[in-house]
Design an enzyme around this catalytic site. Structure first.
Site, PDB file in Angstrom:
ATOM      1  N   LYS A   1       0.874  -1.187  -0.129  1.00 38.04           N
ATOM      2  CA  LYS A   1      -0.017   0.023  -0.096  1.00 38.04           C
ATOM      3  C   LYS A   1       0.812   1.278   0.047  1.00 38.04           C
ATOM      4  CE  LYS A   1      -4.191  -1.665   2.185  1.00 38.04           C
ATOM      5  NZ  LYS A   1      -5.440  -1.193   3.368  1.00 38.04           N
TER       6      LYS A   1
ATOM      7  N   ASP B   1     -10.318   3.010   1.676  1.00 40.10           N
ATOM      8  CA  ASP B   1     -10.295   2.630   2.890  1.00 40.10           C
ATOM      9  C   ASP B   1     -11.052   3.674   3.803  1.00 40.10           C
ATOM     10  OD1 ASP B   1      -9.246   0.136   2.630  1.00 40.10           O
ATOM     11  OD2 ASP B   1      -7.148   0.946   3.148  1.00 40.10           O
TER      12      ASP B   1
ATOM     13  N   GLY C   1      -1.736   1.779   9.612  1.00 38.26           N
ATOM     14  CA  GLY C   1      -2.375   2.356   8.351  1.00 38.26           C
ATOM     15  C   GLY C   1      -3.803   2.642   8.620  1.00 38.26           C
TER      16      GLY C   1
HETATM   17  P1  ATR Z   1      -2.301  -1.400   9.965  1.00 40.71           P
HETATM   18  O1  ATR Z   1      -1.343  -0.899   9.167  1.00 40.71           O
HETATM   19  O2  ATR Z   1      -3.209  -2.665   9.676  1.00 40.71           O
HETATM   20  O3  ATR Z   1      -3.389  -0.510  10.937  1.00 40.71           O
HETATM   21  P2  ATR Z   1      -0.128  -2.012  12.311  1.00 40.71           P
HETATM   22  O4  ATR Z   1       0.528  -0.848  11.510  1.00 40.71           O
HETATM   23  O5  ATR Z   1       0.363  -3.149  12.382  1.00 40.71           O
HETATM   24  O6  ATR Z   1      -1.371  -2.512  11.454  1.00 40.71           O
HETATM   25  O7  ATR Z   1      -0.819  -1.319  13.408  1.00 40.71           O
HETATM   26  C1  ATR Z   1      -1.352  -2.143  14.460  1.00 40.71           C
HETATM   27  C2  ATR Z   1      -2.138  -1.369  15.442  1.00 40.71           C
HETATM   28  O8  ATR Z   1      -2.747  -2.183  16.417  1.00 40.71           O
HETATM   29  C3  ATR Z   1      -1.113  -0.545  16.205  1.00 40.71           C
HETATM   30  O9  ATR Z   1      -1.614   0.728  16.843  1.00 40.71           O
HETATM   31  C4  ATR Z   1      -0.783  -1.542  17.608  1.00 40.71           C
HETATM   32  O10 ATR Z   1      -0.311  -0.753  18.703  1.00 40.71           O
HETATM   33  P3  ATR Z   1       1.412  -0.558  18.915  1.00 40.71           P
HETATM   34  O11 ATR Z   1       1.714   0.916  17.797  1.00 40.71           O
HETATM   35  O12 ATR Z   1       1.390  -0.253  20.366  1.00 40.71           O
HETATM   36  O13 ATR Z   1       1.988  -1.609  18.325  1.00 40.71           O
HETATM   37  C5  ATR Z   1      -2.213  -1.989  17.743  1.00 40.71           C
HETATM   38  N1  ATR Z   1      -2.299  -3.239  18.515  1.00 40.71           N
HETATM   39  C6  ATR Z   1      -1.817  -4.560  18.147  1.00 40.71           C
HETATM   40  N2  ATR Z   1      -2.022  -5.329  18.959  1.00 40.71           N
HETATM   41  C7  ATR Z   1      -2.537  -4.716  20.045  1.00 40.71           C
HETATM   42  C8  ATR Z   1      -3.096  -5.152  21.535  1.00 40.71           C
HETATM   43  N3  ATR Z   1      -2.694  -6.383  21.848  1.00 40.71           N
HETATM   44  N4  ATR Z   1      -3.576  -4.239  22.264  1.00 40.71           N
HETATM   45  C9  ATR Z   1      -3.595  -2.773  21.815  1.00 40.71           C
HETATM   46  N5  ATR Z   1      -3.217  -2.302  20.511  1.00 40.71           N
HETATM   47  C10 ATR Z   1      -2.750  -3.494  19.704  1.00 40.71           C
END
Ligand code: ATR
Length: 278
Positions: free
Chosen positions: A66, A99, A126
């Site tokens: 992306k 999105d 993202g």
């Molecule tokens: P995407 O691009 O699909 O949104 P990503 O960049 O991997 O995915 O982001 C995942 C998000 O989920 C992040 O905000 C992550 O928090 P961190 O920045 O602290 O890593 C959050 N996240 C993932 N697992 C989590 C959990 N168990 N509890 C709270 N937040 C979580």
């Protein structure tokens, strides 16, 4: 034959082919087909130019491309703002991001008020970026809460530079709840199958009275967070509609035809239900 499709890696679990082909079938668009193409992550340029070379009309772009495909298309304002492209329209090689439409259209389809409402966005990836941008454009009063505060701050700094977003702050969950939100949008991956017992909601903090929670996670259909919300008397909405509506928005851009959103939703739901592990 009019070809469209999705590039990503891995791609075999994508619901997009099922969703779009069901739409083509329902509308009698027999000369359209949507397929999935697995492209290794280190060749984003091929992911864009090969389908074009083969006469594709448009493309969906998913993980891990992306951001990387931005260089090979002409990103529109939305794609620039959030730094990611999920839809390409060949011809002019426009890259856009549906999105943003997916989340906003689905919230509005559920009659969730946005203008002037206090909204907590959970997450800083993202998906959160698309939600913050879309909600800000709808004149919602947004705050961001993320497990890692600095990532939320970085995201907002980026959005200020790319989209001119002002007055959106990264705060703690406590602070966000004190402000009396009416909507929470979960943009984290917490609770996503197979981690079905995980929730982004911190124990010990009460969910606000009368809250609506939109959970972008759609697998499982009823997440732990959604259960918590319903137990607290709130309204929980799962994220499959967002997936469907981002697809519907892409469909419209490629075909110029009004997408049959209900058909697409049903096809996606059935495909998900047919999976062995929900
Ligand atoms: P995407 O691009 O699909 O949104 P990503 O960049 O991997 O995915 O982001 C995942 C998000 O989920 C992040 O905000 C992550 O928090 P961190 O920045 O602290 O890593 C959050 N996240 C993932 N697992 C989590 C959990 N168990 N509890 C709270 N937040 C979580």
């Amino acid at each position: 034959m009019n070809r469209v499709g999705v590039v990503g890696w891995p791609i075999e679990h994508s619901l997009s082919p099922v969703m779009h082909n069901a739409a083509f079938q329902a509308l009698g668009m027999d000369d359209w087909v949507y397929d999935a193409m697995a492209v290794p992550s280190d060749i984003p340029r091929h992911a864009v130019i090969e389908p074009k070379r083969h006469g594709y009309i448009g493309l969906n772009v998913t993980v891990p491309f992306k951001q990387a495909v931005m260089t090979y298309v002409r990103p529109d304002d939305k794609a620039r703002a959030i730094g990611a492209v999920n839809t390409i329209i060949y011809g002019d090689d426009i890259g856009t991001n549906t999105d943003v439409d997916g989340i906003i259209d689905d919230l509005l389809a559920h009659d969730v008020a946005l203008e002037g409402e206090r909204v907590i966005v959970l997450g800083a990836g993202g998906a959160a970026r698309a939600a913050v941008y879309g909600l800000w454009q709808q004149d919602a009063e947004v705050v961001v809460v993320n497990r890692t505060l600095s990532r939320a701050q970085d995201m907002l700094m980026q959005l200020t530079m790319t989209a001119g977003i002002q007055n959106v702050q990264a705060v703690t969950l406590d602070e966000a709840v004190e402000q009396g939100p009416s909507l929470i949008v979960n943009c984290t991956s917490a609770g996503l199958w197979p981690d079905v017992d995980t929730s982004p909601w911190v124990d010990g903090i009460a969910l606000p009275q009368g809250i609506t929670v939109y959970d972008m996670v759609y697998r499982p259909a009823q997440t732990k967070l959604m259960q918590q919300v319903e137990q607290a008397g709130g309204r929980a909405i799962g994220g499959l509609g967002m997936l469907v509506r981002q697809g519907a928005a892409s469909f419209k851009l490629w075909t110029g035809v009004e997408p049959p959103v209900d058909v697409m939703y049903q096809a996606a739901e059935e495909a998900l239900a047919a999976r062995q592990n929900k």
